[in-house]
Design a protein around this motif. Sequence first.
Motif, mmCIF file in Angstrom:
data_model
loop_
_atom_site.group_PDB
_atom_site.id
_atom_site.type_symbol
_atom_site.label_atom_id
_atom_site.label_comp_id
_atom_site.label_asym_id
_atom_site.label_seq_id
_atom_site.Cartn_x
_atom_site.Cartn_y
_atom_site.Cartn_z
ATOM 1 N N GLU A 242 33.349 47.720 41.551
ATOM 2 C CA GLU A 242 32.923 49.015 42.371
ATOM 3 C C GLU A 242 32.870 50.354 41.563
ATOM 4 O OE1 GLU A 242 35.033 51.193 46.591
ATOM 5 O OE2 GLU A 242 35.971 49.736 45.078
ATOM 6 N N LYS A 243 32.140 51.112 41.787
ATOM 7 C CA LYS A 243 31.671 52.301 40.941
ATOM 8 C C LYS A 243 32.543 53.464 41.676
ATOM 9 C CE LYS A 243 27.132 51.117 38.863
ATOM 10 N NZ LYS A 243 25.817 51.730 38.658
ATOM 11 N N ASP A 244 33.162 54.074 40.711
ATOM 12 C CA ASP A 244 33.749 55.576 41.252
ATOM 13 C C ASP A 244 33.157 56.769 41.110
ATOM 14 O OD1 ASP A 244 33.434 56.369 38.579
ATOM 15 O OD2 ASP A 244 35.505 56.038 38.126
ATOM 16 N N ASP A 245 33.513 57.876 41.615
ATOM 17 C CA ASP A 245 32.484 59.068 41.850
ATOM 18 C C ASP A 245 31.702 59.242 40.603
ATOM 19 O OD1 ASP A 245 33.676 59.066 44.679
ATOM 20 O OD2 ASP A 245 35.183 60.454 44.100
ATOM 21 N N LYS A 246 32.281 58.893 39.694
ATOM 22 C CA LYS A 246 31.556 59.280 38.308
ATOM 23 C C LYS A 246 30.635 58.203 37.879
ATOM 24 C CE LYS A 246 35.231 62.342 36.882
ATOM 25 N NZ LYS A 246 36.240 62.901 35.645
ATOM 26 N N ASP A 247 30.442 57.412 38.605
ATOM 27 C CA ASP A 247 29.531 56.149 38.319
ATOM 28 C C ASP A 247 30.168 55.191 37.224
ATOM 29 O OD1 ASP A 247 27.193 54.968 39.381
ATOM 30 O OD2 ASP A 247 26.022 55.577 37.592
ATOM 31 N N ARG A 248 31.474 55.044 37.179
ATOM 32 C CA ARG A 248 32.175 54.224 36.353
ATOM 33 C C ARG A 248 32.250 53.020 37.022
ATOM 34 N NH1 ARG A 248 36.584 58.388 34.113
ATOM 35 N NH2 ARG A 248 36.697 58.358 36.277
ATOM 36 N N GLU A 249 32.110 51.887 36.459
ATOM 37 C CA GLU A 249 32.552 50.429 36.992
ATOM 38 C C GLU A 249 33.927 50.143 36.768
ATOM 39 O OE1 GLU A 249 29.910 47.188 35.308
ATOM 40 O OE2 GLU A 249 28.101 48.154 36.342
ATOM 41 N N LYS A 250 34.532 49.709 37.869
ATOM 42 C CA LYS A 250 36.044 49.290 37.810
ATOM 43 C C LYS A 250 35.791 47.943 38.375
ATOM 44 C CE LYS A 250 38.833 51.724 39.714
ATOM 45 N NZ LYS A 250 39.895 52.552 40.853
ATOM 46 N N LYS A 251 36.229 46.769 37.352
ATOM 47 C CA LYS A 251 36.042 45.469 37.680
ATOM 48 C C LYS A 251 37.283 44.867 37.836
ATOM 49 C CE LYS A 251 31.595 44.526 35.598
ATOM 50 N NZ LYS A 251 30.715 43.533 34.570
ATOM 51 N N LYS A 252 37.189 43.769 38.644
ATOM 52 C CA LYS A 252 38.542 43.107 38.801
ATOM 53 C C LYS A 252 38.060 41.298 38.966
ATOM 54 C CE LYS A 252 42.357 42.398 42.281
ATOM 55 N NZ LYS A 252 43.086 42.879 43.586
ATOM 56 N N LYS A 253 39.149 40.520 38.365
ATOM 57 C CA LYS A 253 38.714 39.306 38.165
ATOM 58 C C LYS A 253 40.105 38.326 38.742
ATOM 59 C CE LYS A 253 34.970 39.434 34.851
ATOM 60 N NZ LYS A 253 34.506 38.866 33.563
ATOM 61 N N ALA A 254 39.811 37.322 39.230
ATOM 62 C CA ALA A 254 41.119 36.463 39.553
ATOM 63 C C ALA A 254 40.828 35.073 39.782
ATOM 64 C CB ALA A 254 41.981 37.104 40.940
ATOM 65 N N LEU A 255 41.725 34.405 39.395
ATOM 66 C CA LEU A 255 41.736 32.762 39.518
ATOM 67 C C LEU A 255 42.909 32.275 40.424
ATOM 68 C CD1 LEU A 255 40.881 31.610 35.934
ATOM 69 C CD2 LEU A 255 39.323 31.914 37.841
ATOM 70 N N LYS A 256 42.791 31.538 41.352
ATOM 71 C CA LYS A 256 43.682 30.730 42.333
ATOM 72 C C LYS A 256 43.397 29.030 42.011
ATOM 73 C CE LYS A 256 44.421 34.016 45.873
ATOM 74 N NZ LYS A 256 44.454 34.078 47.377
ATOM 75 N N THR A 257 44.226 28.445 41.521
ATOM 76 C CA THR A 257 44.016 27.027 41.334
ATOM 77 C C THR A 257 44.936 26.114 42.355
ATOM 78 O OG1 THR A 257 44.198 27.318 38.991
ATOM 79 C CG2 THR A 257 44.825 25.074 39.873
ATOM 80 N N TYR A 258 43.976 25.291 43.010
ATOM 81 C CA TYR A 258 44.605 24.550 44.147
ATOM 82 C C TYR A 258 44.512 23.053 43.662
ATOM 83 C CZ TYR A 258 43.489 28.283 47.328
ATOM 84 O OH TYR A 258 43.459 29.772 48.079
ATOM 85 N N LEU A 259 45.774 22.316 43.908
ATOM 86 C CA LEU A 259 45.836 21.171 43.255
ATOM 87 C C LEU A 259 45.295 20.003 44.281
ATOM 88 C CD1 LEU A 259 49.531 21.376 41.639
ATOM 89 C CD2 LEU A 259 47.263 21.594 40.594
ATOM 90 N N TRP A 260 44.960 19.137 44.171
ATOM 91 C CA TRP A 260 44.513 18.053 45.001
ATOM 92 C C TRP A 260 45.056 16.665 44.654
ATOM 93 C CZ3 TRP A 260 42.253 17.309 49.514
ATOM 94 C CH2 TRP A 260 41.475 15.808 49.524
#
Length: 281
Positions: free
Chosen positions: A255-273
């Motif tokens: 998502e870009k803020d008011d100054k057009d700077r990118e803010k990134k977020k990453k996440a992982l979830k592991t599901y066991l089978w």
Amino acid sequence: MKTLLPILFLFTVQIFSAQESDYDYANGVFQFEENKTQKIFTDGTRIRQSPNVNAQILDSLQTNWQVLILKKDETILKLGERRANWYKISYQKNGKTAEGYVWGGNLAVGYRNKNGYDFLFGLTKTINKKDKQYPEITVQQNIAAVKVVEGNALIDEVSFETGSGESLSYGMFTIESNHKLQNVELTLKATVSGEACGIAGYDQYVLFKDKKLIALPQLMNVGDADVYYHSEEFIFPNDKGGIPNAFILKMEEMEKDDKDREKKKKALKTYLWNGSSYKLK
């Protein structure tokens, strides 16, 4: 994704009564080609003499019944968030050919056959739902389902949410491999998405094993040009970076803020089978 929720969920509450009118368009997932075969999705679907909910009922057909689309009628029936044309169809029953009209919302969005089983994907209803973060907001949520039929018998069925009517512009239903998940015969993937920016699309994976359907956590993808995006995907054991006896949910958003700077977020979830069910690690 919290900052995006107000954008995604600003919908108006509507009454779920049957309405027939000259709507500009029907949902894209219910657009069916003439002279092509389709399958009945809603069990006990009524076949009528004319394209109207008050027309004489000629017959009723069960889930998985094959019909031939003869002609699309311009009349559109709206039920909740589902808008679909009526279609003139023909079909075989008791050794005879019959004709009538069916509402497109009762037809399968997609269907596949594999290993002697028929798999169908369709929309079932619309419900009112309170948003968890903003309980003062009520949204209309479509409910879809995947069914598996063997012969004339419904073997199993799973239901899941598919967003609002705006997310029903496009639909797809495919069969994939078992992705090297233990005891899984095959994987089904049901997809709906919208055409405009800011409209969410949904991917629903369903595992098939021992004549049972198992719905995995739903994936959601949405974006608005280069202002923001939210993407989700699975990494299965047979994918690069996959691990045995598990599947990984990978999330990324920007998502870009008011100054057009990118803010990134990453996440992982592991599901066991474990060969029959899954749980979050």
